[in-house]
Design a protein around this motif. Structure first.
Motif, mmCIF file in Angstrom:
data_model
loop_
_atom_site.group_PDB
_atom_site.id
_atom_site.type_symbol
_atom_site.label_atom_id
_atom_site.label_comp_id
_atom_site.label_asym_id
_atom_site.label_seq_id
_atom_site.Cartn_x
_atom_site.Cartn_y
_atom_site.Cartn_z
ATOM 1 N N UNK A 83 6.802 11.138 -24.913
ATOM 2 C CA UNK A 83 8.280 11.177 -24.799
ATOM 3 C C UNK A 83 8.428 11.681 -23.296
ATOM 4 N N UNK A 84 7.996 12.693 -22.850
ATOM 5 C CA UNK A 84 7.920 13.042 -21.330
ATOM 6 C C UNK A 84 7.880 11.832 -20.431
ATOM 7 N N UNK A 85 6.871 11.035 -20.763
ATOM 8 C CA UNK A 85 6.325 9.802 -19.794
ATOM 9 C C UNK A 85 7.519 9.028 -19.907
ATOM 10 N N UNK A 86 8.005 8.348 -21.181
ATOM 11 C CA UNK A 86 8.816 7.569 -21.196
ATOM 12 C C UNK A 86 10.448 7.770 -20.780
ATOM 13 N N UNK A 87 10.681 9.166 -20.864
ATOM 14 C CA UNK A 87 12.051 9.425 -20.529
ATOM 15 C C UNK A 87 12.162 9.812 -19.127
ATOM 16 N N UNK A 88 11.033 10.444 -18.488
ATOM 17 C CA UNK A 88 11.047 11.345 -17.273
ATOM 18 C C UNK A 88 10.274 10.516 -16.252
ATOM 19 N N UNK A 89 8.977 10.565 -16.393
ATOM 20 C CA UNK A 89 8.001 10.174 -15.513
ATOM 21 C C UNK A 89 8.301 8.856 -15.221
ATOM 22 N N UNK A 90 8.246 7.924 -16.045
ATOM 23 C CA UNK A 90 8.354 6.253 -15.729
ATOM 24 C C UNK A 90 9.590 6.104 -14.886
ATOM 25 N N UNK A 91 10.879 6.233 -15.593
ATOM 26 C CA UNK A 91 11.957 6.132 -14.628
ATOM 27 C C UNK A 91 11.894 6.745 -13.287
ATOM 28 N N UNK A 92 11.236 7.897 -13.076
ATOM 29 C CA UNK A 92 11.302 8.525 -11.818
ATOM 30 C C UNK A 92 10.399 7.984 -10.899
ATOM 31 N N UNK A 93 9.378 7.208 -11.497
ATOM 32 C CA UNK A 93 8.342 6.471 -10.676
ATOM 33 C C UNK A 93 8.929 5.261 -10.189
ATOM 34 N N UNK A 94 9.723 4.575 -10.731
ATOM 35 C CA UNK A 94 10.212 3.546 -10.511
ATOM 36 C C UNK A 94 11.485 3.597 -9.603
ATOM 37 N N UNK B 278 0.919 -1.225 -0.017
ATOM 38 C CA UNK B 278 0.067 -0.139 -0.037
ATOM 39 C C UNK B 278 0.976 1.288 -0.148
ATOM 40 N N UNK B 279 1.901 1.328 0.826
ATOM 41 C CA UNK B 279 2.546 2.607 0.917
ATOM 42 C C UNK B 279 3.414 2.710 -0.478
ATOM 43 N N UNK B 280 4.061 1.567 -1.025
ATOM 44 C CA UNK B 280 4.536 1.602 -2.409
ATOM 45 C C UNK B 280 3.730 2.083 -3.385
ATOM 46 N N UNK B 281 2.373 1.331 -3.459
ATOM 47 C CA UNK B 281 1.680 1.938 -4.495
ATOM 48 C C UNK B 281 1.086 3.354 -4.372
ATOM 49 N N UNK B 282 1.009 3.877 -3.304
ATOM 50 C CA UNK B 282 0.677 5.277 -3.019
ATOM 51 C C UNK B 282 1.791 6.200 -3.464
ATOM 52 N N UNK B 283 3.165 5.729 -3.272
ATOM 53 C CA UNK B 283 4.268 6.700 -3.825
ATOM 54 C C UNK B 283 4.279 6.374 -5.220
ATOM 55 N N UNK B 284 3.792 5.568 -5.938
ATOM 56 C CA UNK B 284 3.962 5.160 -7.261
ATOM 57 C C UNK B 284 2.949 6.266 -7.689
ATOM 58 N N UNK B 285 1.704 5.874 -7.271
ATOM 59 C CA UNK B 285 0.450 6.801 -7.951
ATOM 60 C C UNK B 285 0.776 8.353 -7.654
ATOM 61 N N UNK B 286 1.327 8.532 -6.613
ATOM 62 C CA UNK B 286 1.458 10.199 -6.178
ATOM 63 C C UNK B 286 2.705 10.761 -7.196
ATOM 64 N N UNK B 287 3.523 9.893 -7.379
ATOM 65 C CA UNK B 287 4.700 10.285 -8.215
ATOM 66 C C UNK B 287 4.126 10.539 -9.828
ATOM 67 N N UNK B 288 3.199 9.532 -10.170
ATOM 68 C CA UNK B 288 2.723 9.688 -11.460
ATOM 69 C C UNK B 288 1.723 11.025 -11.631
ATOM 70 N N UNK B 289 0.714 11.194 -10.421
ATOM 71 C CA UNK B 289 -0.006 12.412 -10.544
ATOM 72 C C UNK B 289 1.001 13.549 -10.378
ATOM 73 N N UNK B 290 2.064 13.638 -9.526
ATOM 74 C CA UNK B 290 2.791 14.731 -9.512
ATOM 75 C C UNK B 290 3.438 15.026 -10.801
ATOM 76 N N UNK B 291 4.086 14.192 -11.548
ATOM 77 C CA UNK B 291 4.805 14.506 -12.530
ATOM 78 C C UNK B 291 3.643 14.948 -13.704
ATOM 79 N N UNK B 292 2.548 14.410 -13.779
ATOM 80 C CA UNK B 292 1.486 14.452 -14.893
ATOM 81 C C UNK B 292 0.828 16.080 -14.490
#
Length: 177
Positions: free
Chosen positions: A133-144, A102-116
């Motif tokens: 391009x922004x999702x592939x190069x910035x959002x997804x690596x940062x989320x992971x 749950x905490x990890x999923x929240x961090x993952x979702x919040x990071x996606x929302x923050x960057x979007x």
């Protein structure tokens, strides 16, 4: 009163350490490598463990710190971090320390929302329309990388919350007074 001052000092120290580590990572790593958003981890974990009100307050402090040092608009990051703290605090009643997903999923979702949201207000309004391009190069690596760092520091936050911060809440509920 003493516990509130102690908790304030602890929150401020955790925010400051996360901010300094985040800056050190961004300076030490090459520009092509995504850095973890440690302040978002702090906001998510404290929002989840302490509730929406503290999540909002810590989100405001983290966002204001980022805005003062790196933003050209004061309050933009503070607003996004506040919403992340609010969103994390909503799930407090479903938080169990044994279930780490749950905490990890929240961090993952919040990071996606923050960057979007950041993309929407900072880049999309400047006519930068290449979201894939922004999702592939910035959002997804940062989320992971942020979720991986959250996995590493989760136990520290949980122990800090159990041993130090939630003493105030437990003492308010005790009958020994």
């Amino acid at each position: 009163m003493k516990e509130k001052i102690r908790n304030f000092i602890i929150f401020a120290a955790v925010i400051l350490v996360a901010f300094l580590l985040q800056n050190a990572f961004s300076l030490a790593l090459p520009q092509e490598v995504s850095t973890p958003n440690l302040l978002l981890i702090v906001v998510c974990f404290f929002g989840l463990m302490c509730g929406s009100n503290k999540g909002i307050a810590i989100g405001f402090a983290c966002g204001l710190l980022v805005d003062v040092f790196y933003g050209d608009v004061i309050g933009f990051n503070a607003l996004i971090y506040m919403y992340c703290g609010l969103f994390s605090g909503i799930f407090r009643r479903w938080f169990y320390s044994e279930i780490i997903i749950m905490p990890l999923l929240l961090v993952f979702i919040n990071d996606f929302m923050f960057n979007t949201v950041y993309y929407g207000f900072r880049l999309l309004l400047r006519n930068k329309l290449d979201y894939p391009y922004y999702f592939e190069k910035i959002i997804l690596p940062e989320m992971i990388i942020t979720t991986f760092c959250a996995l590493i520091v989760y136990k520290l936050f949980y122990l800090l919350n159990e041993k130090v911060i939630s003493k105030e809440q437990r003492s308010a509920l005790s009958f020994d007074k």
